[in-house]
Motif scaffolding. Structure first.
Motif, PDB file in Angstrom:
ATOM      1  N   LEU A  98       0.950  -1.136   0.097  1.00  0.00           N
ATOM      2  CA  LEU A  98      -0.265  -0.658  -0.094  1.00  0.00           C
ATOM      3  C   LEU A  98       0.622   1.201   0.359  1.00  0.00           C
ATOM      4  O   LEU A  98      -0.034   2.518  -0.257  1.00  0.00           O
ATOM      5  CB  LEU A  98      -0.790  -0.269   1.549  1.00  0.00           C
ATOM      6  CG  LEU A  98      -1.725  -1.228   1.051  1.00  0.00           C
ATOM      7  CD1 LEU A  98      -2.746  -0.754   2.792  1.00  0.00           C
ATOM      8  CD2 LEU A  98      -2.767  -1.306   0.437  1.00  0.00           C
ATOM      9  N   GLY A  99       2.241   1.018  -0.001  1.00  0.00           N
ATOM     10  CA  GLY A  99       3.160   2.331   0.575  1.00  0.00           C
ATOM     11  C   GLY A  99       2.950   3.385   1.323  1.00  0.00           C
ATOM     12  O   GLY A  99       2.731   4.470   1.305  1.00  0.00           O
ATOM     13  N   VAL A 100       2.940   2.746   2.670  1.00  0.00           N
ATOM     14  CA  VAL A 100       2.582   2.996   3.783  1.00  0.00           C
ATOM     15  C   VAL A 100       3.549   2.287   4.696  1.00  0.00           C
ATOM     16  O   VAL A 100       4.190   1.211   4.425  1.00  0.00           O
ATOM     17  CB  VAL A 100       1.457   2.885   4.452  1.00  0.00           C
ATOM     18  CG1 VAL A 100       0.010   3.643   3.347  1.00  0.00           C
ATOM     19  CG2 VAL A 100       0.876   1.111   4.960  1.00  0.00           C
ATOM     20  N   ALA A 101       3.869   3.025   5.870  1.00  0.00           N
ATOM     21  CA  ALA A 101       5.057   2.371   6.878  1.00  0.00           C
ATOM     22  C   ALA A 101       4.445   1.852   7.735  1.00  0.00           C
ATOM     23  O   ALA A 101       3.062   1.382   7.793  1.00  0.00           O
ATOM     24  CB  ALA A 101       5.009   3.990   7.587  1.00  0.00           C
ATOM     25  N   PRO A 102       4.895   0.434   8.356  1.00  0.00           N
ATOM     26  CA  PRO A 102       4.408  -0.574   9.336  1.00  0.00           C
ATOM     27  C   PRO A 102       3.496  -0.529  10.113  1.00  0.00           C
ATOM     28  O   PRO A 102       2.870  -0.803  10.577  1.00  0.00           O
ATOM     29  CB  PRO A 102       5.584  -1.825   9.316  1.00  0.00           C
ATOM     30  CG  PRO A 102       6.741  -1.338   8.287  1.00  0.00           C
ATOM     31  CD  PRO A 102       6.413   0.321   7.632  1.00  0.00           C
ATOM     32  N   GLU A 103       4.582   1.085  11.033  1.00  0.00           N
ATOM     33  CA  GLU A 103       3.226   1.732  11.732  1.00  0.00           C
ATOM     34  C   GLU A 103       2.081   2.008  11.712  1.00  0.00           C
ATOM     35  O   GLU A 103       1.154   1.858  12.420  1.00  0.00           O
ATOM     36  CB  GLU A 103       4.366   2.503  12.419  1.00  0.00           C
ATOM     37  CG  GLU A 103       6.246   2.414  13.015  1.00  0.00           C
ATOM     38  CD  GLU A 103       6.408   1.749  11.525  1.00  0.00           C
ATOM     39  OE1 GLU A 103       7.635   1.825  12.239  1.00  0.00           O
ATOM     40  OE2 GLU A 103       6.430   2.838  10.692  1.00  0.00           O
ATOM     41  N   THR A 104       1.262   2.633  10.300  1.00  0.00           N
ATOM     42  CA  THR A 104       0.282   2.637  10.257  1.00  0.00           C
ATOM     43  C   THR A 104      -0.228   1.742   9.923  1.00  0.00           C
ATOM     44  O   THR A 104      -1.540   1.671  10.283  1.00  0.00           O
ATOM     45  CB  THR A 104       0.454   3.434   8.539  1.00  0.00           C
ATOM     46  OG1 THR A 104       1.784   4.410   8.442  1.00  0.00           O
ATOM     47  CG2 THR A 104      -1.138   3.795   8.212  1.00  0.00           C
ATOM     48  N   VAL A 105       0.274   0.563   9.316  1.00  0.00           N
ATOM     49  CA  VAL A 105      -0.664  -0.530   9.454  1.00  0.00           C
ATOM     50  C   VAL A 105      -1.212  -0.922  11.154  1.00  0.00           C
ATOM     51  O   VAL A 105      -2.296  -1.623  11.055  1.00  0.00           O
ATOM     52  CB  VAL A 105       0.035  -1.617   8.381  1.00  0.00           C
ATOM     53  CG1 VAL A 105      -0.751  -3.033   8.874  1.00  0.00           C
ATOM     54  CG2 VAL A 105      -0.038  -1.419   7.590  1.00  0.00           C
ATOM     55  N   SER A 106       0.152  -1.081  12.036  1.00  0.00           N
ATOM     56  CA  SER A 106      -0.161  -1.351  13.236  1.00  0.00           C
ATOM     57  C   SER A 106      -1.133  -0.737  13.960  1.00  0.00           C
ATOM     58  O   SER A 106      -2.204  -1.315  14.897  1.00  0.00           O
ATOM     59  CB  SER A 106       0.796  -1.145  13.590  1.00  0.00           C
ATOM     60  OG  SER A 106       1.092  -1.449  15.290  1.00  0.00           O
ATOM     61  N   ARG A 107      -1.696   1.062  13.467  1.00  0.00           N
ATOM     62  CA  ARG A 107      -2.227   1.844  13.841  1.00  0.00           C
ATOM     63  C   ARG A 107      -3.496   1.641  13.309  1.00  0.00           C
ATOM     64  O   ARG A 107      -4.769   1.091  14.336  1.00  0.00           O
ATOM     65  CB  ARG A 107      -1.855   2.957  13.449  1.00  0.00           C
ATOM     66  CG  ARG A 107      -0.392   3.656  14.569  1.00  0.00           C
ATOM     67  CD  ARG A 107      -0.578   4.613  14.357  1.00  0.00           C
ATOM     68  NE  ARG A 107      -0.135   5.963  13.408  1.00  0.00           N
ATOM     69  CZ  ARG A 107       1.384   5.603  13.422  1.00  0.00           C
ATOM     70  NH1 ARG A 107       2.061   5.440  13.635  1.00  0.00           N
ATOM     71  NH2 ARG A 107       1.720   6.118  11.906  1.00  0.00           N
ATOM     72  N   LEU A 125      -9.453  -3.742  -2.320  1.00  0.00           N
ATOM     73  CA  LEU A 125      -8.803  -4.225  -3.170  1.00  0.00           C
ATOM     74  C   LEU A 125      -8.021  -4.863  -3.874  1.00  0.00           C
ATOM     75  O   LEU A 125      -7.975  -5.843  -4.080  1.00  0.00           O
ATOM     76  CB  LEU A 125      -8.848  -2.551  -3.946  1.00  0.00           C
ATOM     77  CG  LEU A 125      -9.820  -1.857  -5.618  1.00  0.00           C
ATOM     78  CD1 LEU A 125      -9.336  -0.462  -5.453  1.00  0.00           C
ATOM     79  CD2 LEU A 125     -10.201  -2.919  -6.464  1.00  0.00           C
ATOM     80  N   ALA A 126      -7.007  -4.539  -2.702  1.00  0.00           N
ATOM     81  CA  ALA A 126      -5.388  -5.767  -2.502  1.00  0.00           C
ATOM     82  C   ALA A 126      -6.584  -7.253  -1.942  1.00  0.00           C
ATOM     83  O   ALA A 126      -5.805  -8.151  -2.456  1.00  0.00           O
ATOM     84  CB  ALA A 126      -4.826  -4.750  -1.917  1.00  0.00           C
ATOM     85  N   VAL A 127      -6.809  -6.674  -1.335  1.00  0.00           N
ATOM     86  CA  VAL A 127      -7.154  -8.493  -0.451  1.00  0.00           C
ATOM     87  C   VAL A 127      -8.070  -9.129  -1.613  1.00  0.00           C
ATOM     88  O   VAL A 127      -8.412 -10.666  -1.902  1.00  0.00           O
ATOM     89  CB  VAL A 127      -8.314  -7.713   0.455  1.00  0.00           C
ATOM     90  CG1 VAL A 127      -8.410  -8.916   0.939  1.00  0.00           C
ATOM     91  CG2 VAL A 127      -7.243  -7.476   1.414  1.00  0.00           C
TER      92      VAL A 127
END
Length: 159
Positions: A98-107, A125-127
């Motif tokens: 998704l082009g985001v930081a891993p911390e963003t997914v964690s949040r 969409l990705a899923v």
């Protein structure tokens, strides 16, 4: 089979259940109900329940994840985590896709803050693209519909 723990009998009867519901099936943060899929095994001698199995559990996980991904209610953090795991991604993998930081997914997975509608559509969409080939139920999805999805807010128990 080594024998029934209740009576020692060794004969097993199998029966396809018309309906089966499980609150923790597949690790989903919501109950999963399936029809004419789960197989119940009982001792033919005493009727003791030996177990319930679900054929093609990974295919079922893909189908359940896709059904949730196309349903227009806001994803909770637990549902985001379920979708990510159903797709076979580590948090780091999803972040890269998704082009985001891993911390963003964690949040997002901890609802702090909740995922924005824009990123939620991309995640859905990705899923769906990842799981579509694995879903035996051929869950239909239209990428254009997902891109324009009007996501409904989660209602509280007080609403």
């Amino acid at each position: 089979m080594t024998g029934c723990k209740a009576c020692g009998g060794g004969h097993v009867e199998q029966n396809v259940l018309q309906s089966y519901r499980d609150d923790i099936l597949l690790g989903a943060p919501f109950p999963v109900s399936i029809e004419k899929t789960a197989v119940e095994e009982r001792c033919a001698d005493c009727g003791h329940l030996l177990g319930i199995s679900v054929p093609d559990l990974s295919g079922l996980a893909a189908a359940v994840a896709m059904v949730r991904a196309v349903f227009p209610q806001k994803l909770t953090g637990a549902e985001i985590k379920f979708l990510r795991k159903a797709a076979g991604w580590r948090a780091k993998d999803l972040a890269e896709k998704l082009g985001v930081a891993p911390e963003t997914v964690s949040r997002w997975e901890h609802d702090a803050p909740p995922i924005s509608e824009q990123w939620e559509r991309h995640l859905r969409l990705a899923v769906c693209f990842k799981l579509y080939p694995s879903a035996p139920l051929a869950v239909e999805f239209d990428p254009d519909d997902l891109l324009g999805l009007k996501i409904r807010p989660v209602r509280s128990a007080d609403d």
